[in-house]
Design a protein around this motif. Structure first.
Motif, PDB file in Angstrom:
ATOM      1  N   SER A  58       0.839  -1.203   0.000  1.00 44.23           N
ATOM      2  CA  SER A  58       0.000   0.000   0.000  1.00 44.23           C
ATOM      3  C   SER A  58       0.877   1.256   0.000  1.00 44.23           C
ATOM      4  O   SER A  58       0.568   2.237  -0.664  1.00 44.23           O
ATOM      5  CB  SER A  58      -0.930   0.016   1.200  1.00 44.23           C
ATOM      6  OG  SER A  58      -0.176   0.016   2.396  1.00 44.23           O
ATOM      7  N   ASP A  59       1.999   1.211   0.722  1.00 42.01           N
ATOM      8  CA  ASP A  59       2.899   2.368   0.768  1.00 42.01           C
ATOM      9  C   ASP A  59       3.545   2.590  -0.595  1.00 42.01           C
ATOM     10  O   ASP A  59       3.615   3.705  -1.081  1.00 42.01           O
ATOM     11  CB  ASP A  59       3.985   2.160   1.836  1.00 42.01           C
ATOM     12  CG  ASP A  59       4.486   3.488   2.395  1.00 42.01           C
ATOM     13  OD1 ASP A  59       3.652   4.397   2.566  1.00 42.01           O
ATOM     14  OD2 ASP A  59       5.687   3.612   2.649  1.00 42.01           O
ATOM     15  N   ILE A  60       3.993   1.513  -1.222  1.00 41.90           N
ATOM     16  CA  ILE A  60       4.595   1.625  -2.562  1.00 41.90           C
ATOM     17  C   ILE A  60       3.579   2.229  -3.524  1.00 41.90           C
ATOM     18  O   ILE A  60       3.863   3.169  -4.252  1.00 41.90           O
ATOM     19  CB  ILE A  60       5.024   0.235  -3.110  1.00 41.90           C
ATOM     20  CG1 ILE A  60       6.137  -0.368  -2.267  1.00 41.90           C
ATOM     21  CG2 ILE A  60       5.475   0.354  -4.563  1.00 41.90           C
ATOM     22  CD1 ILE A  60       6.457  -1.796  -2.632  1.00 41.90           C
ATOM     23  N   ASP A  61       2.375   1.670  -3.509  1.00 45.46           N
ATOM     24  CA  ASP A  61       1.333   2.143  -4.435  1.00 45.46           C
ATOM     25  C   ASP A  61       0.992   3.600  -4.174  1.00 45.46           C
ATOM     26  O   ASP A  61       0.870   4.393  -5.097  1.00 45.46           O
ATOM     27  CB  ASP A  61       0.062   1.289  -4.297  1.00 45.46           C
ATOM     28  CG  ASP A  61       0.253  -0.109  -4.871  1.00 45.46           C
ATOM     29  OD1 ASP A  61       1.272  -0.323  -5.549  1.00 45.46           O
ATOM     30  OD2 ASP A  61      -0.604  -0.961  -4.634  1.00 45.46           O
ATOM     31  N   ARG A  62       0.850   3.939  -2.906  1.00 46.16           N
ATOM     32  CA  ARG A  62       0.459   5.307  -2.538  1.00 46.16           C
ATOM     33  C   ARG A  62       1.526   6.301  -2.989  1.00 46.16           C
ATOM     34  O   ARG A  62       1.228   7.332  -3.593  1.00 46.16           O
ATOM     35  CB  ARG A  62       0.264   5.391  -1.016  1.00 46.16           C
ATOM     36  CG  ARG A  62      -0.204   6.740  -0.529  1.00 46.16           C
ATOM     37  CD  ARG A  62      -0.449   6.693   0.976  1.00 46.16           C
ATOM     38  NE  ARG A  62       0.757   6.431   1.733  1.00 46.16           N
ATOM     39  CZ  ARG A  62       1.705   7.329   1.968  1.00 46.16           C
ATOM     40  NH1 ARG A  62       1.612   8.545   1.471  1.00 46.16           N
ATOM     41  NH2 ARG A  62       2.765   7.016   2.681  1.00 46.16           N
ATOM     42  N   VAL A  63       2.789   5.985  -2.690  1.00 45.82           N
ATOM     43  CA  VAL A  63       3.881   6.893  -3.059  1.00 45.82           C
ATOM     44  C   VAL A  63       4.026   6.964  -4.573  1.00 45.82           C
ATOM     45  O   VAL A  63       4.182   8.044  -5.134  1.00 45.82           O
ATOM     46  CB  VAL A  63       5.207   6.457  -2.383  1.00 45.82           C
ATOM     47  CG1 VAL A  63       6.361   7.295  -2.896  1.00 45.82           C
ATOM     48  CG2 VAL A  63       5.098   6.590  -0.872  1.00 45.82           C
ATOM     49  N   SER A  64       3.931   5.812  -5.251  1.00 48.03           N
ATOM     50  CA  SER A  64       4.047   5.808  -6.721  1.00 48.03           C
ATOM     51  C   SER A  64       2.965   6.662  -7.359  1.00 48.03           C
ATOM     52  O   SER A  64       3.235   7.422  -8.289  1.00 48.03           O
ATOM     53  CB  SER A  64       3.937   4.377  -7.270  1.00 48.03           C
ATOM     54  OG  SER A  64       5.096   3.662  -6.981  1.00 48.03           O
ATOM     55  N   ARG A  65       1.733   6.527  -6.863  1.00 54.49           N
ATOM     56  CA  ARG A  65       0.627   7.314  -7.428  1.00 54.49           C
ATOM     57  C   ARG A  65       0.853   8.806  -7.188  1.00 54.49           C
ATOM     58  O   ARG A  65       0.653   9.626  -8.074  1.00 54.49           O
ATOM     59  CB  ARG A  65      -0.713   6.885  -6.802  1.00 54.49           C
ATOM     60  CG  ARG A  65      -1.309   5.648  -7.455  1.00 54.49           C
ATOM     61  CD  ARG A  65      -2.782   5.506  -7.110  1.00 54.49           C
ATOM     62  NE  ARG A  65      -3.010   5.423  -5.669  1.00 54.49           N
ATOM     63  CZ  ARG A  65      -2.991   4.303  -4.964  1.00 54.49           C
ATOM     64  NH1 ARG A  65      -2.755   3.153  -5.568  1.00 54.49           N
ATOM     65  NH2 ARG A  65      -3.215   4.311  -3.668  1.00 54.49           N
ATOM     66  N   ALA A  66       1.265   9.144  -5.951  1.00 55.96           N
ATOM     67  CA  ALA A  66       1.494  10.555  -5.611  1.00 55.96           C
ATOM     68  C   ALA A  66       2.609  11.141  -6.472  1.00 55.96           C
ATOM     69  O   ALA A  66       2.480  12.233  -7.024  1.00 55.96           O
ATOM     70  CB  ALA A  66       1.846  10.688  -4.129  1.00 55.96           C
ATOM     71  N   VAL A  67       3.709  10.399  -6.609  1.00 57.83           N
ATOM     72  CA  VAL A  67       4.862  10.859  -7.400  1.00 57.83           C
ATOM     73  C   VAL A  67       4.468  11.011  -8.868  1.00 57.83           C
ATOM     74  O   VAL A  67       4.766  12.019  -9.507  1.00 57.83           O
ATOM     75  CB  VAL A  67       6.052   9.880  -7.239  1.00 57.83           C
ATOM     76  CG1 VAL A  67       7.127  10.137  -8.273  1.00 57.83           C
ATOM     77  CG2 VAL A  67       6.634   9.987  -5.836  1.00 57.83           C
ATOM     78  N   SER A  68       3.777  10.012  -9.396  1.00 51.56           N
ATOM     79  CA  SER A  68       3.356  10.017 -10.794  1.00 51.56           C
ATOM     80  C   SER A  68       2.493  11.239 -11.108  1.00 51.56           C
ATOM     81  O   SER A  68       2.777  12.000 -12.031  1.00 51.56           O
ATOM     82  CB  SER A  68       2.563   8.728 -11.076  1.00 51.56           C
ATOM     83  OG  SER A  68       1.866   8.840 -12.286  1.00 51.56           O
ATOM     84  N   LEU A  69       1.457  11.438 -10.303  1.00 56.14           N
ATOM     85  CA  LEU A  69       0.532  12.551 -10.535  1.00 56.14           C
ATOM     86  C   LEU A  69       1.231  13.895 -10.359  1.00 56.14           C
ATOM     87  O   LEU A  69       1.066  14.815 -11.163  1.00 56.14           O
ATOM     88  CB  LEU A  69      -0.650  12.432  -9.565  1.00 56.14           C
ATOM     89  CG  LEU A  69      -1.741  13.486  -9.711  1.00 56.14           C
ATOM     90  CD1 LEU A  69      -2.387  13.387 -11.092  1.00 56.14           C
ATOM     91  CD2 LEU A  69      -2.786  13.338  -8.625  1.00 56.14           C
TER      92      LEU A  69
END
Length: 201
Positions: A13-24
């Motif tokens: 969940s942390d990987i996904d959350r950070v990846s989404r935040a960074v991507s956007l």
């Protein structure tokens, strides 16, 4: 093997959350500044392919890459991972403090807080297990790090200098040069670190 060590990892969940935040965040700021992927790649010194993967949310960039992209966009790492805000004071809950490095033995570097940049200040908490180390190619010229060892002993290396920082001691370092942190003892190492990167004169 080394590339695995510097990844944005912890729970899925942390990987996904950070990846989404960074991507956007990167995509939004790049478009606001009307920068092409080619231009951002040139400014940041990061391959276009890597930027495409980051913007798709399918890459977990290292701290070094995040720092380069943030600097090229005139942002702080905290802004890119969405833990920075504008009011005079605000709270950051533990769940919003991303792990941006994980060592091969379970050590972590967590970004606790950060200001909006280009003049940026960040607060980090590192845990390093025996034998773990982290290397950085160096930051912009006017960058300082303040470190305080809570537990264990830190080996801080900058260019040719190696400094032992035992429990309870602190260190001040200008980190434009290549530098690294290591735990060369048999005990857990815990230290907090403030990074100040000043661009204005």
């Amino acid at each position: 093997m080394k590339s695995k060590v510097n990844k944005l990892t912890e729970s899925v969940s942390d990987i996904d959350r950070v990846s989404r935040a960074v991507s956007l965040s990167i995509k939004t700021h790049r478009k606001q500044q009307k920068l092409s992927l080619d231009e951002l790649s040139r400014r940041a010194g990061v391959s276009k392919g890597m930027l495409v993967e980051i913007e798709k949310g399918s890459a977990n960039p290292s701290i070094a890459i995040l720092c380069k992209v943030a600097a090229a966009l005139g942002l702080s790492v905290a802004e890119i991972v969405n833990i920075s805000d504008d009011p005079p004071a605000y709270r950051i809950d533990p769940a919003a403090m991303p792990v941006l490095w994980q060592g091969e033995k379970g050590g972590t570097a967590r970004l606790l807080a950060g200001t909006r940049g280009p003049d940026m200040i960040e607060l980090w908490r590192w845990e390093m297990h025996p034998g773990e180390s982290f290397a950085s190619a160096g930051h912009p010229q006017r960058t300082w790090e303040l470190l305080h060892v809570e537990q264990g002993e830190l080996t801080l290396t900058i260019a040719e200098q190696s400094l032992q920082v035992p429990q309870g001691s602190a260190a001040v370092a200008r980190t434009a040069a290549p530098h690294g942190y290591a735990n060369r003892t048999s005990q857990l190492l815990v230290f907090t670190m403030t990074v100040a990167e000043m661009h204005s004169h």
